[in-house]
Design a protein around this motif. Structure first.
Motif, mmCIF file in Angstrom:
data_model
loop_
_atom_site.group_PDB
_atom_site.id
_atom_site.type_symbol
_atom_site.label_atom_id
_atom_site.label_comp_id
_atom_site.label_asym_id
_atom_site.label_seq_id
_atom_site.Cartn_x
_atom_site.Cartn_y
_atom_site.Cartn_z
ATOM 1 N N ILE A 18 4.539 3.209 8.848
ATOM 2 C CA ILE A 18 5.531 3.441 7.801
ATOM 3 C C ILE A 18 6.316 2.162 7.504
ATOM 4 O O ILE A 18 6.716 1.439 8.400
ATOM 5 N N GLN A 19 6.550 1.922 6.218
ATOM 6 C CA GLN A 19 7.234 0.703 5.722
ATOM 7 C C GLN A 19 8.708 0.695 6.070
ATOM 8 O O GLN A 19 9.278 1.723 6.460
ATOM 9 N N GLY A 20 9.360 -0.414 5.890
ATOM 10 C CA GLY A 20 10.818 -0.521 6.046
ATOM 11 C C GLY A 20 11.517 0.286 4.958
ATOM 12 O O GLY A 20 10.962 0.530 3.895
ATOM 13 N N PRO A 45 10.184 -4.120 2.897
ATOM 14 C CA PRO A 45 9.083 -3.558 2.096
ATOM 15 C C PRO A 45 8.937 -4.291 0.764
ATOM 16 O O PRO A 45 9.936 -4.778 0.202
ATOM 17 N N ASP A 46 7.708 -4.394 0.280
ATOM 18 C CA ASP A 46 7.444 -5.085 -1.003
ATOM 19 C C ASP A 46 7.521 -4.040 -2.120
ATOM 20 O O ASP A 46 6.525 -3.384 -2.433
ATOM 21 N N LEU A 47 8.700 -3.864 -2.693
ATOM 22 C CA LEU A 47 8.975 -2.788 -3.666
ATOM 23 C C LEU A 47 9.555 -3.369 -4.943
ATOM 24 O O LEU A 47 10.191 -4.442 -4.917
ATOM 25 N N ASP A 393 3.589 6.576 -15.856
ATOM 26 C CA ASP A 393 4.903 5.998 -15.507
ATOM 27 C C ASP A 393 5.025 5.752 -13.999
ATOM 28 O O ASP A 393 6.024 6.095 -13.366
ATOM 29 N N VAL A 394 3.964 5.142 -13.434
ATOM 30 C CA VAL A 394 3.956 4.961 -11.975
ATOM 31 C C VAL A 394 4.922 3.873 -11.514
ATOM 32 O O VAL A 394 5.085 3.658 -10.322
ATOM 33 N N HIS A 395 5.630 3.233 -12.467
ATOM 34 C CA HIS A 395 6.626 2.252 -12.002
ATOM 35 C C HIS A 395 7.711 2.956 -11.160
ATOM 36 O O HIS A 395 8.283 2.360 -10.259
ATOM 37 N N HIS A 396 7.894 4.263 -11.443
ATOM 38 C CA HIS A 396 8.864 5.004 -10.619
ATOM 39 C C HIS A 396 8.435 4.968 -9.152
ATOM 40 O O HIS A 396 9.242 4.753 -8.258
ATOM 41 N N ILE A 397 7.137 5.191 -8.943
ATOM 42 C CA ILE A 397 6.604 5.207 -7.556
ATOM 43 C C ILE A 397 6.754 3.836 -6.915
ATOM 44 O O ILE A 397 7.142 3.700 -5.761
ATOM 45 N N ASP A 398 6.462 2.793 -7.715
ATOM 46 C CA ASP A 398 6.442 1.438 -7.151
ATOM 47 C C ASP A 398 7.831 0.961 -6.784
ATOM 48 O O ASP A 398 7.977 -0.043 -6.088
ATOM 49 N N ARG A 399 8.869 1.669 -7.276
ATOM 50 C CA ARG A 399 10.247 1.320 -6.881
ATOM 51 C C ARG A 399 10.442 1.536 -5.373
ATOM 52 O O ARG A 399 11.204 0.830 -4.735
ATOM 53 N N GLY A 400 9.753 2.553 -4.808
ATOM 54 C CA GLY A 400 10.078 2.910 -3.422
ATOM 55 C C GLY A 400 8.919 3.019 -2.476
ATOM 56 O O GLY A 400 9.114 3.204 -1.276
ATOM 57 N N TYR A 401 7.669 2.902 -2.993
ATOM 58 C CA TYR A 401 6.502 3.067 -2.112
ATOM 59 C C TYR A 401 5.632 1.808 -2.159
ATOM 60 O O TYR A 401 5.193 1.384 -3.227
ATOM 61 N N GLU A 402 5.380 1.256 -0.975
ATOM 62 C CA GLU A 402 4.556 0.050 -0.843
ATOM 63 C C GLU A 402 3.084 0.488 -0.730
ATOM 64 O O GLU A 402 2.769 1.321 0.131
ATOM 65 N N SER A 403 2.205 0.000 -1.625
ATOM 66 C CA SER A 403 0.757 0.256 -1.531
ATOM 67 C C SER A 403 0.395 1.722 -1.315
ATOM 68 O O SER A 403 -0.388 2.055 -0.422
ATOM 69 N N ILE A 404 0.944 2.601 -2.142
ATOM 70 C CA ILE A 404 0.741 4.036 -1.888
ATOM 71 C C ILE A 404 -0.729 4.422 -2.024
ATOM 72 O O ILE A 404 -1.255 5.175 -1.184
ATOM 73 N N GLU A 405 -1.430 3.870 -3.034
ATOM 74 C CA GLU A 405 -2.823 4.317 -3.197
ATOM 75 C C GLU A 405 -3.695 3.759 -2.077
ATOM 76 O O GLU A 405 -4.593 4.450 -1.567
ATOM 77 N N LYS A 406 -3.379 2.540 -1.603
ATOM 78 C CA LYS A 406 -4.172 1.957 -0.486
ATOM 79 C C LYS A 406 -3.986 2.821 0.756
ATOM 80 O O LYS A 406 -4.945 3.193 1.444
ATOM 81 N N ASN A 407 -2.756 3.193 1.031
ATOM 82 C CA ASN A 407 -2.475 4.024 2.210
ATOM 83 C C ASN A 407 -3.144 5.391 2.111
ATOM 84 O O ASN A 407 -3.761 5.863 3.073
ATOM 85 N N LEU A 408 -3.054 6.023 0.943
ATOM 86 C CA LEU A 408 -3.642 7.363 0.801
ATOM 87 C C LEU A 408 -5.176 7.292 0.866
ATOM 88 O O LEU A 408 -5.823 8.141 1.473
ATOM 89 N N LYS A 409 -5.746 6.218 0.281
ATOM 90 C CA LYS A 409 -7.214 6.051 0.357
ATOM 91 C C LYS A 409 -7.654 5.948 1.812
ATOM 92 O O LYS A 409 -8.659 6.523 2.220
ATOM 93 N N SER A 410 -6.830 5.249 2.622
ATOM 94 C CA SER A 410 -7.211 5.062 4.046
ATOM 95 C C SER A 410 -7.202 6.397 4.781
ATOM 96 O O SER A 410 -7.787 6.534 5.856
#
Ligand code: EPZ
Length: 419
Positions: A18-20, A45-47, A393-410
């Motif tokens: 889990i990210q910072g 976190p890179d957000l 409008d995924v910029h909302h997600i990118d405000r608070g989640y680092e690499s969400i699709e990479k993590n979910l794919k894993s």
């Protein structure tokens, strides 16, 4: 505009680090401008919101280096104490720079941050507290101008509501006062404790972290410090919800289990088995179909966090029964419901109350993100829905989640970011 495209109904299994915490790093970055030398922030976190904070820090004159989750902020060349509208409107929580600028230079001129998707997001508690501290505050033409004639003595302040942002602003504004400031009825979120720990590392004298009353003894100056951001408890809940809604299992690493005390019983009520591996790791195993949550009321910490309400509501939308939510913190935090209905959820809103009748299966659809945690709820629902879900409008997600699709794919999700 980029979209997330999910082919749902795939069970998630695996492990995730889990990210910072976004809500910890933002006030800490503001706090660095009070220091008299370069600070090093680790586990950053890179957000999008971190990059907005970096834009503000650079505008003020700071030198910034950000690589491999380490952010160095050198505030020695700060040469202004104003933040313009185009920056303030990018991120509602930019108001947190107000208290830091007042400690830095005794004055600040900021554009009002404006409302957001969760409601008007007023700052009356921030400004009332600062006025009680002795700051002169003018509000006109959409700007706030604050100044103090001299180093302010400490004082005794009581917040009418334990506002997270107001607590942070009053802490930041009082660390270099010439006396002792007592603030009653403060917010007790872990992110506030992390801010206090960082400030005390820099030489501040703040007592009562995690309690309802803080005692802040003003100091002459703050030196630099190195600090590692605490894990993001809302992001941890998000991935737990993703595993739970797909009937999967998940090992979470680099978390603070004790900060999930109000969340774990909620997952257990839905039939999930939670195994606390250590203070920083947890294993969740979910049932083939979730049970409902009888009643979830959002409350200030250590109560159930408002940020997790949309996440648990996504789970409830496919549970075997009726779940009831009461949103006590924000006046407009059900905007994700309209989009969940497009996925086939059965939810009725009556004021602060949401009644969720679980359905057997959601079905994929085109949906639009409304706010950060609402967007996360759409991702969670899309992971369970039959067919394709497209989230815009995924910029909302990118405000608070680092690499969400990479993590979910894993974890086995079929998710792509498409322009
Ligand atoms: C912080 O927002 C978080 N943001 C929010 O997380 C979180 O939902 C919220 O605290 C509550 O826990 C950050 O830390 C960056 P508040 P904040 O002041 O400080 C009202 C996320 O998804 N209020 O505790 O803005 C306010 O309108 C975000 O990560 C006043 O009326 O929250 C709200 O109804 C969303 N006057 C309630 O208090 C004020 O002066 C709680 O607000 C201030 C707040």
């Amino acid at each position: 505009m980029p979209k997330l495209v999910i082919e749902g109904a795939k069970q998630l299994n695996g492990e995730i680090k889990i990210q910072g915490s976004k809500n910890s790093v933002l006030p800490i970055l503001a706090a660095t401008i009070i220091c008299d030398d370069e600070c090093i922030i680790n586990n950053c976190p890179d957000l999008l919101d971190v990059h907005t904070s970096i834009e503000i820090l650079k505008y003020l004159g700071c030198k910034i280096k950000f690589e491999n989750s380490t952010l160095a902020v050198d505030p020695r060349s700060i040469n202004r104490s104003d933040i313009p509208e185009y920056l303030m409107r990018k991120m509602r929580s930019s108001i947190i720079f107000l208290g830091a600028l007042l400690s830095k230079s005794g004055n600040a001129k900021l554009s009002l941050p404006g409302g957001c998707e969760l409601g008007p997001r007023p700052i009356d508690l921030h400004l009332d507290g600062l006025r009680q501290m002795g700051f002169i505050i003018y509000e006109n033409h959409g700007y706030i101008e604050c100044k103090s004639k001299y180093k302010l003595p400490g004082c005794n302040i009581t917040l009418s509501f334990p506002s997270v942002g107001a607590t942070e602003n009053l802490i930041l504004a009082s660390v270099k006062s010439s006396g002792i400031t007592v603030i009653n009825n403060v917010a007790r979120e872990p992110e506030i404790c992390d801010l206090i720990n960082f400030l005390n590392k820099c030489g501040a004298k703040i007592k009562g972290a995690g309690e309802s009353t803080l005692l802040i003894e003003g100091v002459e100056s703050l030196h630099s410090a190195q600090h590692s951001i605490i894990p993001d408890r809302i992001v941890a809940t998000t991935y737990m919800s993703a595993a739970a809604i797909t009937g999967g299992t998940l090992l979470l690493k680099n978390i603070s289990v004790k900060e999930l005390d109000s969340i774990i019983p909620i997952f257990e009520e839905t039939g999930c088995l939670i195994n606390k591996k250590s203070e920083s790791a947890l294993y969740i195993e979910s049932p083939s179909r979730l049970y409902p949550n009888k009643l979830i009321r959002t409350m200030p910490y250590p109560g159930f966090p408002t940020d997790s309400q949309p996440l648990i509501m996504a789970m409830a939308s496919v549970a075997n029964g009726t779940s009831v939510f009461v949103e006590n913190i924000f006046e407009n935090r059900y905007k994700h419901v309209g989009e969940l209905l497009r996925l086939g959820a059965d939810i009725k809103i009556e004021g602060k109350v949401a009644i969720v009748e679980g359905v057997k299966r959601l079905s994929g659809a085109n949906v639009t993100s409304t706010d950060l945690r609402g967007a996360a709820a759409l991702v969670i629902s899309g992971l369970a829905a039959e067919g394709i879900t497209t989230i815009s409008d995924v910029h909302h997600i990118d405000r608070g989640y680092e690499s969400i699709e990479k993590n979910l794919k894993s974890l086995g999700a079929n998710i792509e970011r498409k322009n």
